[in-house]
Design a protein around this motif. Structure first.
Motif, PDB file in Angstrom:
ATOM      1  N   THR A 295       1.102  -0.946   0.571  1.00  0.00           N
ATOM      2  CA  THR A 295      -0.210   0.052  -0.257  1.00  0.00           C
ATOM      3  C   THR A 295       1.027   0.839  -0.194  1.00  0.00           C
ATOM      4  O   THR A 295       0.174   2.306  -0.868  1.00  0.00           O
ATOM      5  CB  THR A 295      -0.874  -0.403   1.416  1.00  0.00           C
ATOM      6  OG1 THR A 295      -1.314  -1.064   1.361  1.00  0.00           O
ATOM      7  CG2 THR A 295      -1.796   1.092   0.675  1.00  0.00           C
ATOM      8  N   THR A 296       2.241   1.282   0.688  1.00  0.00           N
ATOM      9  CA  THR A 296       3.133   2.559   0.795  1.00  0.00           C
ATOM     10  C   THR A 296       3.590   2.741  -0.446  1.00  0.00           C
ATOM     11  O   THR A 296       3.450   3.979  -1.367  1.00  0.00           O
ATOM     12  CB  THR A 296       4.139   2.640   1.654  1.00  0.00           C
ATOM     13  OG1 THR A 296       3.480   1.725   2.883  1.00  0.00           O
ATOM     14  CG2 THR A 296       5.042   3.241   2.431  1.00  0.00           C
TER      15      THR A 296
ATOM     16  N   VAL B 153       3.418   6.120  -2.872  1.00  0.00           N
ATOM     17  CA  VAL B 153       4.554   6.745  -3.385  1.00  0.00           C
ATOM     18  C   VAL B 153       4.699   6.722  -4.829  1.00  0.00           C
ATOM     19  O   VAL B 153       4.985   7.844  -5.282  1.00  0.00           O
ATOM     20  CB  VAL B 153       5.588   5.771  -2.890  1.00  0.00           C
ATOM     21  CG1 VAL B 153       7.717   6.549  -3.519  1.00  0.00           C
ATOM     22  CG2 VAL B 153       6.463   6.160  -1.279  1.00  0.00           C
ATOM     23  N   TYR B 154       3.978   5.697  -5.577  1.00  0.00           N
ATOM     24  CA  TYR B 154       4.628   5.869  -7.307  1.00  0.00           C
ATOM     25  C   TYR B 154       2.985   6.703  -7.650  1.00  0.00           C
ATOM     26  O   TYR B 154       3.204   7.742  -8.104  1.00  0.00           O
ATOM     27  CB  TYR B 154       4.128   4.529  -7.257  1.00  0.00           C
ATOM     28  CG  TYR B 154       3.986   4.947  -9.268  1.00  0.00           C
ATOM     29  CD1 TYR B 154       5.365   4.645  -9.604  1.00  0.00           C
ATOM     30  CD2 TYR B 154       3.286   4.160  -9.948  1.00  0.00           C
ATOM     31  CE1 TYR B 154       5.424   4.299 -11.132  1.00  0.00           C
ATOM     32  CE2 TYR B 154       2.716   4.693 -10.838  1.00  0.00           C
ATOM     33  CZ  TYR B 154       4.373   4.719 -11.548  1.00  0.00           C
ATOM     34  OH  TYR B 154       4.128   4.478 -13.242  1.00  0.00           O
ATOM     35  N   ALA B 155       1.888   6.817  -6.938  1.00  0.00           N
ATOM     36  CA  ALA B 155       1.005   7.737  -7.948  1.00  0.00           C
ATOM     37  C   ALA B 155       1.459   9.112  -7.246  1.00  0.00           C
ATOM     38  O   ALA B 155       0.762  10.622  -7.679  1.00  0.00           O
ATOM     39  CB  ALA B 155       0.049   7.377  -6.967  1.00  0.00           C
ATOM     40  N   LYS B 156       1.690   9.320  -6.080  1.00  0.00           N
ATOM     41  CA  LYS B 156       2.523  10.518  -5.626  1.00  0.00           C
ATOM     42  C   LYS B 156       3.441  11.603  -6.212  1.00  0.00           C
ATOM     43  O   LYS B 156       3.875  12.500  -6.692  1.00  0.00           O
ATOM     44  CB  LYS B 156       2.659  10.632  -3.836  1.00  0.00           C
ATOM     45  CG  LYS B 156       2.530  11.937  -4.021  1.00  0.00           C
ATOM     46  CD  LYS B 156       3.302  11.938  -2.391  1.00  0.00           C
ATOM     47  CE  LYS B 156       3.279  13.485  -1.427  1.00  0.00           C
ATOM     48  NZ  LYS B 156       4.048  13.445  -0.163  1.00  0.00           N
ATOM     49  N   ALA B 157       4.208  10.727  -6.830  1.00  0.00           N
ATOM     50  CA  ALA B 157       5.689  10.937  -7.846  1.00  0.00           C
ATOM     51  C   ALA B 157       5.698  11.084  -8.984  1.00  0.00           C
ATOM     52  O   ALA B 157       6.520  11.897  -9.985  1.00  0.00           O
ATOM     53  CB  ALA B 157       6.773  10.113  -6.855  1.00  0.00           C
ATOM     54  N   ASN B 158       5.413   9.965  -9.482  1.00  0.00           N
ATOM     55  CA  ASN B 158       5.552   9.810 -11.105  1.00  0.00           C
ATOM     56  C   ASN B 158       5.029  10.944 -11.864  1.00  0.00           C
ATOM     57  O   ASN B 158       5.625  10.755 -12.656  1.00  0.00           O
ATOM     58  CB  ASN B 158       4.890   8.176 -11.049  1.00  0.00           C
ATOM     59  CG  ASN B 158       4.894   8.087 -12.816  1.00  0.00           C
ATOM     60  OD1 ASN B 158       6.581   7.448 -12.961  1.00  0.00           O
ATOM     61  ND2 ASN B 158       3.946   7.746 -13.532  1.00  0.00           N
ATOM     62  N   PRO B 159       3.885  11.236 -11.364  1.00  0.00           N
ATOM     63  CA  PRO B 159       4.045  12.379 -12.610  1.00  0.00           C
ATOM     64  C   PRO B 159       4.391  13.443 -12.753  1.00  0.00           C
ATOM     65  O   PRO B 159       4.620  14.039 -13.399  1.00  0.00           O
ATOM     66  CB  PRO B 159       2.688  12.931 -11.472  1.00  0.00           C
ATOM     67  CG  PRO B 159       1.948  12.118 -10.776  1.00  0.00           C
ATOM     68  CD  PRO B 159       2.689  11.646 -10.711  1.00  0.00           C
ATOM     69  N   ALA B 160       5.882  13.824 -11.521  1.00  0.00           N
ATOM     70  CA  ALA B 160       6.677  14.546 -11.414  1.00  0.00           C
ATOM     71  C   ALA B 160       7.913  13.840 -12.283  1.00  0.00           C
ATOM     72  O   ALA B 160       8.641  15.307 -12.421  1.00  0.00           O
ATOM     73  CB  ALA B 160       6.831  15.288 -10.309  1.00  0.00           C
TER      74      ALA B 160
ATOM     75  N   ALA C  46       5.449  12.257 -17.957  1.00  0.00           N
ATOM     76  CA  ALA C  46       4.515  11.247 -17.410  1.00  0.00           C
ATOM     77  C   ALA C  46       4.189  10.991 -17.761  1.00  0.00           C
ATOM     78  O   ALA C  46       3.570   8.832 -17.950  1.00  0.00           O
ATOM     79  CB  ALA C  46       4.833  11.665 -16.013  1.00  0.00           C
ATOM     80  N   ASP C  47       3.441  10.903 -18.673  1.00  0.00           N
ATOM     81  CA  ASP C  47       1.897  10.488 -19.879  1.00  0.00           C
ATOM     82  C   ASP C  47       2.591  10.246 -20.996  1.00  0.00           C
ATOM     83  O   ASP C  47       1.639   8.777 -21.660  1.00  0.00           O
ATOM     84  CB  ASP C  47       1.479  11.354 -20.272  1.00  0.00           C
ATOM     85  CG  ASP C  47       1.760  12.861 -21.283  1.00  0.00           C
ATOM     86  OD1 ASP C  47       2.991  12.813 -21.632  1.00  0.00           O
ATOM     87  OD2 ASP C  47       0.584  13.516 -20.927  1.00  0.00           O
TER      88      ASP C  47
ATOM     89  N   ASN D  10      11.530   8.460  -0.498  1.00  0.00           N
ATOM     90  CA  ASN D  10      10.958   7.762   0.875  1.00  0.00           C
ATOM     91  C   ASN D  10       9.828   6.971   1.105  1.00  0.00           C
ATOM     92  O   ASN D  10       9.396   7.248   0.072  1.00  0.00           O
ATOM     93  CB  ASN D  10      11.137   8.512   2.281  1.00  0.00           C
ATOM     94  CG  ASN D  10      10.615  10.269   2.021  1.00  0.00           C
ATOM     95  OD1 ASN D  10       9.551  10.069   1.577  1.00  0.00           O
ATOM     96  ND2 ASN D  10      11.457  10.778   2.480  1.00  0.00           N
ATOM     97  N   ASP D  11       9.089   6.378   2.336  1.00  0.00           N
ATOM     98  CA  ASP D  11       7.790   6.299   2.353  1.00  0.00           C
ATOM     99  C   ASP D  11       6.673   6.706   2.060  1.00  0.00           C
ATOM    100  O   ASP D  11       5.824   7.298   1.737  1.00  0.00           O
ATOM    101  CB  ASP D  11       7.946   5.567   4.004  1.00  0.00           C
ATOM    102  CG  ASP D  11       8.159   4.192   3.884  1.00  0.00           C
ATOM    103  OD1 ASP D  11       8.417   4.017   2.934  1.00  0.00           O
ATOM    104  OD2 ASP D  11       8.281   3.476   4.925  1.00  0.00           O
ATOM    105  N   SER D  12       6.944   8.691   2.373  1.00  0.00           N
ATOM    106  CA  SER D  12       6.177  10.167   1.885  1.00  0.00           C
ATOM    107  C   SER D  12       5.894   9.872   0.394  1.00  0.00           C
ATOM    108  O   SER D  12       5.104  11.179   0.471  1.00  0.00           O
ATOM    109  CB  SER D  12       6.608  11.028   3.131  1.00  0.00           C
ATOM    110  OG  SER D  12       6.552  10.069   4.431  1.00  0.00           O
ATOM    111  N   GLY D  13       7.101   9.243  -1.001  1.00  0.00           N
ATOM    112  CA  GLY D  13       7.296   9.806  -1.305  1.00  0.00           C
ATOM    113  C   GLY D  13       8.071  11.352  -1.951  1.00  0.00           C
ATOM    114  O   GLY D  13       7.264  12.521  -3.135  1.00  0.00           O
TER     115      GLY D  13
END
Length: 234
Positions: free
Chosen positions: A35-36, A40-47, A88-89, A183-186
Motif C-alpha cells: 500500500t505504501t 509513493v508511485y501515485a504521488k511522485a510519478n507525475p513529476a 510522465a504520460d 522515501n515512504d512519504s514520496g
C-alpha cells in the motif's frame, strides 16, 4: 447468528451442487508495504520525466510548479542548451533550458521548462536525510525509452561520505540516472546516479546523491551560483 446460518446454507448448497469449496480462495489483502509503495508511485510519478538528448536519454524530476527540473550532470553534459523532456504520460514533449551544473564535480544539473503560466506536478525534497534501513523507491527510464515510469523498491543500505551519498538496493540501470530516490512519504531523499554490476545485471549496489547536497545545489543554482559547464570527470 443469522450470518452464521446463511454461511452454513451457502456452503451446503455449493457442496451439493458439485462446486468444490477448494476453489473458494479468500481475497488477499494488500500488505502495508504494498500500500505504501502504491501511494509513493501515485504521488511522485507525475513529476518524473525522461530527458532526451543527442547522446541517448536519462531521467529527471520536477521540483517546482513553474518547471524547474533536477537531473544528473552526466545526463545533459555535452547536450544542446535546450533539451527535450518527455512527461510522465509518455506523450507530451516539452523543451527545457539548461540553467547550470554542480560545482566541484557534483553530478547535478538544473533545467527550466519553457512553458510560462503552466503549473507542473512536483515532488518535494525530504526535510530529513535518509537513514540506513529506510525503505527506498526509484522511478525512471532504465535501458530503453519503452521502460519509462519504471518503479523499483529497496532499502537504504549505507550512507557514504558523511551522508552525502546514499547506497541503496532499489534496482537502477542506465537511463535511471537523474531520477528520484524516494522515501515512504514520496519525498526525494536522493538523486540516482549510478550502480555496480551493470554489465552482468544489477547487484543491488546503487548510489544516489543525498538530499542535503541536492537542496544546497538548488539554492545556489537559482541564485546564479552554479557552473555554466559540467565539472564531473569523464
Amino acid at each position: 447468528m443469522k450470518t452464521k446460518i446463511f454461511a452454513s446454507l451457502l456452503l451446503a448448497t455449493l457442496t451439493c451442487s458439485g462446486f468444490s469449496t477448494a476453489y473458494l480462495i479468500p481475497a488477499v489483502a494488500k500488505t502495508p508495504a504494498a500500500t505504501t509503495a502504491n501511494r509513493v508511485y501515485a504521488k511522485a510519478n507525475p513529476a518524473v520525466v525522461m530527458i532526451r538528448g543527442n547522446k541517448g536519454w536519462g531521467s529527471g524530476f520536477i521540483i517546482s510548479p513553474d518547471g524547474y527540473v533536477i537531473t544528473n550532470a552526466h545526463v545533459v553534459k555535452g547536450q544542446p542548451a535546450v533539451v527535450t523532456l518527455l512527461m510522465a504520460d509518455g506523450k507530451t514533449e516539452i523543451p527545457a533550458d539548461l540553467v547550470g551544473f554542480g560545482k566541484d564535480g557534483l553530478d547535478l544539473a538544473l533545467l527550466k521548462i519553457n512553458r510560462r503560466g503552466r503549473k507542473f506536478p512536483t515532488v518535494a525534497p525530504a526535510k530529513t536525510a535518509a537513514r540506513v534501513g529506510d525503505n527506498a523507491y526509484a522511478i525512471g527510464t532504465p535501458l530503453d525509452e519503452a521502460f519509462q515510469n519504471t518503479f523499483t523498491t529497496g532499502i537504504v543500505s549505507a550512507l557514504r561520505d558523511g551522508g552525502k551519498y546514499i547506497q541503496h538496493s532499489a534496482p537502477i540501470n542506465p537511463g535511471n540516472s537523474g531520477g528520484p530516490l524516494l522515501n515512504d512519504s514520496g519525498e526525494v531523499i536522493g538523486v540516482n546516479t549510478g550502480g555496480f554490476g551493470r554489465a552482468t545485471g544489477n547487484v543491488g549496489l546503487n548510489y544516489a546523491i543525498g538530499v542535503n547536497l541536492l537542496r544546497q545545489f538548488v539554492i545556489d543554482a537559482r541564485q546564479g551560483k552554479s557552473s555554466p559547464v559540467a565539472t564531473i570527470r569523464d
